[in-house]
Design a protein around this motif. Structure first.
Motif, PDB file in Angstrom:
ATOM      1  N   PHE A   1      42.272  61.293  -3.354  1.00  0.00           N
ATOM      2  CA  PHE A   1      41.318  61.104  -4.244  1.00  0.00           C
ATOM      3  C   PHE A   1      41.650  61.968  -5.457  1.00  0.00           C
ATOM      4  O   PHE A   1      41.840  63.204  -5.277  1.00  0.00           O
ATOM      5  N   VAL A   2      41.603  61.287  -6.856  1.00  0.00           N
ATOM      6  CA  VAL A   2      41.890  62.129  -7.900  1.00  0.00           C
ATOM      7  C   VAL A   2      40.711  62.134  -8.849  1.00  0.00           C
ATOM      8  O   VAL A   2      40.279  61.136  -9.330  1.00  0.00           O
ATOM      9  N   LEU A   3      39.978  63.279  -9.047  1.00  0.00           N
ATOM     10  CA  LEU A   3      38.870  63.434  -9.724  1.00  0.00           C
ATOM     11  C   LEU A   3      38.944  64.551 -10.799  1.00  0.00           C
ATOM     12  O   LEU A   3      39.753  65.304 -10.839  1.00  0.00           O
ATOM     13  N   GLY A   4      38.073  64.427 -11.504  1.00  0.00           N
ATOM     14  CA  GLY A   4      37.912  65.190 -12.922  1.00  0.00           C
ATOM     15  C   GLY A   4      37.149  64.435 -13.792  1.00  0.00           C
ATOM     16  O   GLY A   4      37.078  63.301 -13.851  1.00  0.00           O
ATOM     17  N   GLY A   5      36.592  65.301 -14.847  1.00  0.00           N
ATOM     18  CA  GLY A   5      35.780  64.710 -15.901  1.00  0.00           C
ATOM     19  C   GLY A   5      36.755  63.693 -16.905  1.00  0.00           C
ATOM     20  O   GLY A   5      37.649  63.313 -16.874  1.00  0.00           O
ATOM     21  N   PRO A   6      35.886  63.214 -17.537  1.00  0.00           N
ATOM     22  CA  PRO A   6      36.400  61.852 -18.619  1.00  0.00           C
ATOM     23  C   PRO A   6      37.377  62.712 -19.502  1.00  0.00           C
ATOM     24  O   PRO A   6      37.185  63.645 -20.109  1.00  0.00           O
TER      25      PRO A   6
ATOM     26  N   PHE B   1      37.598  57.941  -8.719  1.00  0.00           N
ATOM     27  CA  PHE B   1      36.903  57.463  -7.336  1.00  0.00           C
ATOM     28  C   PHE B   1      37.120  58.361  -6.307  1.00  0.00           C
ATOM     29  O   PHE B   1      38.026  58.662  -6.031  1.00  0.00           O
ATOM     30  N   PRO B   2      35.986  58.654  -5.371  1.00  0.00           N
ATOM     31  CA  PRO B   2      34.572  58.043  -5.804  1.00  0.00           C
ATOM     32  C   PRO B   2      33.902  59.018  -6.552  1.00  0.00           C
ATOM     33  O   PRO B   2      34.108  60.530  -6.815  1.00  0.00           O
ATOM     34  N   ARG B   3      33.004  58.355  -7.578  1.00  0.00           N
ATOM     35  CA  ARG B   3      32.289  59.395  -8.342  1.00  0.00           C
ATOM     36  C   ARG B   3      30.659  59.272  -7.972  1.00  0.00           C
ATOM     37  O   ARG B   3      30.018  59.792  -9.145  1.00  0.00           O
ATOM     38  N   LYS B   4      30.496  58.982  -7.118  1.00  0.00           N
ATOM     39  CA  LYS B   4      29.193  59.142  -6.723  1.00  0.00           C
ATOM     40  C   LYS B   4      29.018  59.137  -5.037  1.00  0.00           C
ATOM     41  O   LYS B   4      29.902  58.510  -4.440  1.00  0.00           O
ATOM     42  N   MET B   5      28.094  59.843  -4.490  1.00  0.00           N
ATOM     43  CA  MET B   5      28.106  60.263  -2.876  1.00  0.00           C
ATOM     44  C   MET B   5      28.038  59.098  -1.980  1.00  0.00           C
ATOM     45  O   MET B   5      28.691  58.663  -1.366  1.00  0.00           O
ATOM     46  N   ASP B   6      27.357  57.981  -2.420  1.00  0.00           N
ATOM     47  CA  ASP B   6      27.393  56.725  -1.849  1.00  0.00           C
ATOM     48  C   ASP B   6      28.698  56.085  -1.706  1.00  0.00           C
ATOM     49  O   ASP B   6      29.105  55.456  -0.540  1.00  0.00           O
ATOM     50  N   GLN B   7      29.381  55.846  -2.716  1.00  0.00           N
ATOM     51  CA  GLN B   7      30.839  55.492  -2.633  1.00  0.00           C
ATOM     52  C   GLN B   7      31.580  56.260  -1.801  1.00  0.00           C
ATOM     53  O   GLN B   7      32.315  55.570  -1.006  1.00  0.00           O
ATOM     54  N   ALA B   8      31.871  57.448  -1.669  1.00  0.00           N
ATOM     55  CA  ALA B   8      32.449  58.132  -1.012  1.00  0.00           C
ATOM     56  C   ALA B   8      32.056  57.913   0.461  1.00  0.00           C
ATOM     57  O   ALA B   8      33.275  57.619   1.268  1.00  0.00           O
ATOM     58  N   HIS B   9      31.074  58.025   1.021  1.00  0.00           N
ATOM     59  CA  HIS B   9      30.668  57.626   2.201  1.00  0.00           C
ATOM     60  C   HIS B   9      31.064  56.105   2.988  1.00  0.00           C
ATOM     61  O   HIS B   9      31.874  55.836   3.831  1.00  0.00           O
ATOM     62  N   LYS B  10      30.752  55.203   1.656  1.00  0.00           N
ATOM     63  CA  LYS B  10      31.027  53.904   2.064  1.00  0.00           C
ATOM     64  C   LYS B  10      32.631  53.724   2.259  1.00  0.00           C
ATOM     65  O   LYS B  10      33.136  52.913   3.064  1.00  0.00           O
TER      66      LYS B  10
END
Ligand code: UP5
Ligand code: MG
Length: 198
Positions: free
Chosen positions: A10-15, A98-107
């Protein structure tokens, strides 16, 4: 997908932190497939006959997270297509934004594939804002304007940072300072990734 066959980062970081810029470099030099959740959503929004077009449009403009079923389905389909076209069960994917919300990460981890690692591009808001306003002069992106940017930052702090914190506790985060030049950020990314992935 089996994590024995498929490596997901996963590659995360602000806009505006530079996720897309860095992913493009990792693709050309390290053989990853780059899947940007935002790009997939924008493409789905444009697709004639899509039942989600209007919904995606309004969520993106307001910097809100599109209901996860839509995004996860797009990611899963694209991963499957990529492997099919390569005629292989094995693949390495960078999942950008992605994921940018906990529910997405789990799912996603339950139904598609667990992530091996998370690259987190750390960047102050003032720097990201400057980059996005500059890009907004030519990008044509409906969310590269001062008002949408403010909303995107708010969603990032309230909803997406908890995801980064969660993976930090899991010991999966590689945190990289994203304020330097693209070349320097890229060099730091490669060094840290090689240490972790070999
Ligand atoms: N730039 C890049 N690196 C630089 C550097 N080191 N120094 C100087 N300039 C640098 O870069 C942004 C700009 O900065 C470019 O002009 C670049 O040249 C320059 P980029 O690489 O595009 O940064 P990135 O982090 O990818 O920024 P992006 O705007 O794509 O981030 P967002 O996370 O806001 O956008 P995304 O497309 O991921 O999501 C958009 C929207 O889609 C979300 O707000 C949300 O509404 C929706 N969405 C969902 O609902 N669900 C999801 O799962 C994902 C998205
Ligand atoms: Mg991007």
């Amino acid at each position: 997908f089996s994590p024995d066959d498929v490596t997901v980062l996963f590659v995360l970081g602000g806009p505006g932190a530079g996720k897309g810029t860095q992913c493009a470099r990792l693709v050309s030099e390290h053989g990853f497939t780059h899947l940007s959740a935002g790009d997939l959503l924008r493409a789905e929004q444009e697709r004639p006959g899509s039942q989600f077009g209007d919904l995606i449009k309004s969520y993106i403009k307001d910097g809100l997270i599109v209901p996860m079923e839509v995004t996860i389905q797009l990611l899963e389909n694209t991963m499957a297509d990529t492997l099919r076209k390569a005629g292989s069960a094995k693949g390495r994917f960078l999942i950008d934004g992605f994921p940018r919300k906990m529910d997405q990460a789990h799912k996603f981890e339950e139904t598609v594939c667990p992530a091996r690692m998370v690259l987190f591009y750390d960047c102050p808001e003032a720097v990201m804002e400057k980059r996005l306003l500059e890009r907004g002069k030519t990008s044509g992106r409906a969310d590269d304007n001062a008002e949408s940017i403010r909303k995107r930052f708010r969603t990032f702090v309230e909803t997406s940072m908890p995801v980064v914190d969660y993976y930090e506790r899991e010991g999966k985060v590689i945190k990289i300072d994203a304020t330097a030049s693209p070349d320097k950020v890229s060099a730091a990314t490669k060094k840290r990734l090689t240490e972790k992935l070999g």
